[in-house]
Design an enzyme around this catalytic site. Sequence first.
Site, mmCIF file in Angstrom:
data_model
loop_
_atom_site.group_PDB
_atom_site.id
_atom_site.type_symbol
_atom_site.label_atom_id
_atom_site.label_comp_id
_atom_site.label_asym_id
_atom_site.label_seq_id
_atom_site.Cartn_x
_atom_site.Cartn_y
_atom_site.Cartn_z
ATOM 1 N N GLU A 163 0.694 -1.366 0.182
ATOM 2 C CA GLU A 163 -0.073 0.102 -0.125
ATOM 3 C C GLU A 163 0.839 1.228 -0.132
ATOM 4 O O GLU A 163 0.529 2.324 -0.863
ATOM 5 C CB GLU A 163 -0.885 0.149 1.224
ATOM 6 C CG GLU A 163 -1.990 -0.915 1.250
ATOM 7 C CD GLU A 163 -3.274 -1.040 0.104
ATOM 8 O OE1 GLU A 163 -3.080 0.288 -0.494
ATOM 9 O OE2 GLU A 163 -3.767 -1.568 -0.076
ATOM 10 N N SER A 165 -47.818 -19.715 -18.626
ATOM 11 C CA SER A 165 -48.835 -18.825 -19.105
ATOM 12 C C SER A 165 -49.146 -17.532 -18.402
ATOM 13 O O SER A 165 -50.331 -16.872 -19.020
ATOM 14 C CB SER A 165 -50.075 -19.818 -19.163
ATOM 15 O OG SER A 165 -49.896 -20.927 -20.054
#
Length: 759
Positions: free
Chosen positions: A115, A394
Site C-alpha cells: 500500500e 402462461s
Amino acid sequence: MASEFGTRSQKHGTQPSTGMPGGTGTPKKKKKIFVKILIGLVALGFIGLLSGVGLFWFYAKDAPELDESRLSDTVSSKLYDINNEVFEDLGSEKREIIQPNDVPQLLKDAVVSVEDKRFYKHNGVDPIRIVGSLFSNLKTGGLQGGSTLTQQLIKLSFFSTKASDQTLKRKAQEAWMAVELERENSKSEILTYYINKVYMANGVYGMETAAQTYFGKPLSELNLSQTALLAGMPQAPNDYDPYTNPELAKERRDIVLLTMEQNDKITEEEYKQAVATPVEDGLQPLNQSTADRKVIDNYVTEVIAEVEEKTGKNVYTDGLDIYTNLDMNAQKYLFDIINTDQYVEYPDADLQVASTVIDVKTGQVKAQIGRRNIPDDAQLTENLAVNTGRDVGSTMKPMVDYGPAIEYLDYSTGKMMVDQPTTYKGTSTSVFNSDLQYFGSMTMRKAIVYSRNTTAVQTFDAVGGDKAAEFLKGLDIEFNPIEQANAISSNTSDLGGGKYGVSSLKLAAAYAAFGNGGTYNKPYYVSRVVYQDDSVDEFSTESTRAMKDSTAYMMTDMLKDVITEGVNNAAIDGLIQAGKTGTSNYSDEDLVRMGMVGQSNIAPDSSFVGYSTHYAISVWTGYENRDTPIHSEYWGTASDIYREMMLYLSQSVSNDDWEMPDSVVRIGSELYVKGAQTQTSIYTSEVQTSTTTSESSSESSSSSSSSSTAEEPTPTVEPEPTPSSEEEPTPSSEEEPTPSSEEEPTPDPTPTPDPTPTP
C-alpha cells in the site's frame, strides 16, 4: 582578411554581424532575451505556485475537524423499514480491535509493502509517490492513486469513497488532515487505525476480525500466505473475497507477496512457497447469519445493489442511513409461509420458491423472498426473485397476447376464438393444450380462464411480434428477440444479464400495472438515503402509462374469472382479486435426457401471480436443478403461497373493486372498448352457444388417443354478439424460431358450480 572572412562566412552559410537591423544580433543580446524568458517562466511558475498554495489553503480551511474517535469508529450503514425501525446494521457488530503493540510485524510488512512502501519516510503526503503516479497514469492511461496509507485512513474515516466525490477540494482536505494526523500520532498508531478500520468483505471490518472470521484464529497465528491475503483485500474487498472469487483473491495475494519480496521483507524461497499455497488454505466456513438475517437476506441484497446504483455510495464504508420500503411484518409472514409447513404443504425441503410483494399504487417492494431453506451460514445469497432464467409459463398470456389484442386491435372480452389444432408459424410444430384437447369456439374470456395455448398463439399472430414487444416494453419486460413461443412461455436463450426474460419481481410489477389502471410503476426498494453530512436523497417510482385504462380494466375483469372459475385454491372468500397461473413443461429432448419419456404430469416450473387494488404478489416454484420435476399434485403450491400471503395482507386494507372507466362498455357479461363495438352489438342480447360433448370428444381424439373422456362436456361459451362481423385472428408473417413447447395445465373446462381446482 575581409575577403577570407567573407569566404569563410559564405562557406558556412553565415553573414557577418554588423550590429545593424536585419542582422542576427550579438551573443550579449541573445543572452538578455534568454534571461528575460527564464525570468518570465520563473515568475509564471511562482505565480502558479502561489495560486496553487492559495487554492490549497482555500480548500483545506474547510476540512472537517480531526476527531480521533472517527478513526476507530466503524462507518456501518443502517437499514430502516417502513416504520423507521432499524432491521440491519451492516458491519456494526462484526469487529475485533487489535492494539498497536499486538500487530504482527509480518502484517505490518505486508500492508506497507503493497500500500505505501515509503510509509515510514513521509509526513502523511508523499510527493514522490504523487509524481510517480502521475507519470504512470500518463504512460498507461490508468488511474493509479497517489494516496498514502495515512490519506487512505482519513478518507475511510471522514469522506465518501465514491469515485465521483474525489474532487480536488476533497484531495486537498484529505492531504491537510493526513499531515495533521502524522503530527499528532505515531506511525504505529496510524497503521493500527488502518488495520482496524478497513472493510474486509462479508460485513467484516478490520483485519483482526477477518482473521477470526475467515481462519478461526488471531492475526498473530496466521502464516505468510494468509497474512498476505488479508493485507491485499482492502483495495477491493468484494472482488478479493476468497469465498466468492478465489482466483482474483489469489492474484491479489500474490501481488502482496511479490512486493514483500521486492522490499526485502521475505526471502525468495518464502515467496515461492507462499505463492504455491492454495488461497483457500485454512479458510473456515462462514457462520454469520442470525435467524432475523435469514428473513431479510434477499431483501438486503437488493437494497445494497440499488443504493450503489442510484448513489454510487458504498454501504459498507460510507455510513449511510438507508430508509427502505420493507414491511417487516409482511416479510416475516412471507418467510414463514415459504420456510415452514404451517401454511402450505411442500413436497420436500429442496423445492425452491421466489416471491415478491409490490404496492400496486406506488411500486414499492414491500416484501421479497428469493430462496427457500437457506443455510444458517448464508449471507447475501443469490436472490431467485430477480432471476430471469426460469419460465413463468402462461402468466405471459395477458402480457403478450390478450393485453396487446385489447390495446391495439380493440378485442372485446367476448371476442370469439377457436381452440383447434394450431402450429407455430413457419414450422410443423403443433401447439398443444395441456389436456391435449380442443374445445372449439369460445370467447377470449373463456380462453384465458381455461388457459388454452392454441388461442394464445393465434392471438399473438394477430397482434404481431413487434406490437407484442412494444406492449411488453411498457411493462419493463424485453426479449432479444421476442419469439412466437413467448406467447405462452418466458423462455429465452438470451438473458442479457437479467435484462431479458421475466423474474418474480418483473412479473409482480407488470401485473400491478393491470391493477393500477394501466400505469406501470418501476419497482424499488429504497425511499431515502441520509449521508454523514446530513444531506438527503429522496427516491420514488418511475411511473409511465403502459396501456390504456380500458385494456387494464378489461384484462383485470377476465383475470378475476381465472380465480373464481379456474383456480379455486387461490380464491379467498369475499376478496376481490385477479390472477393467472403459469406452468412450463419439458421438451421431448428434455424427457429423453431425463429418462421420463411419456410422462405428462411433471413440470420444471409452476407460478402464480395475482393482485388486488392494493397489492400484487408473484410466486415462482421449482428446483434449482431444472431436471428435477415438480409433480402435478404440487403444481398448485405457488397459488397456495399466494393465497396465504394475500389473505394476510388483505386483513389490514379495504376490499375495493376496480371502477370501470368511461372508455369501457359492458354488454351483458362482456366488456368492449367504447366506440369499437358495432351499433348492432350494442342492442343485441347476449347469445350463449355450446358445442356438443361428442364434438369435443371427436376433436380430442384427433389429438390424443386417451387423454380425454367421452363423458367430459365442453365449456359453455359466451360469444361476442355479432361474431360474423369480426375476422378470426390472422397469423403474422414473422418467421418463428423453434418454440419452447410450453404447456399450461388448465382447469377442468366443465362449467360446473365447483370446478376441480387445478393450476
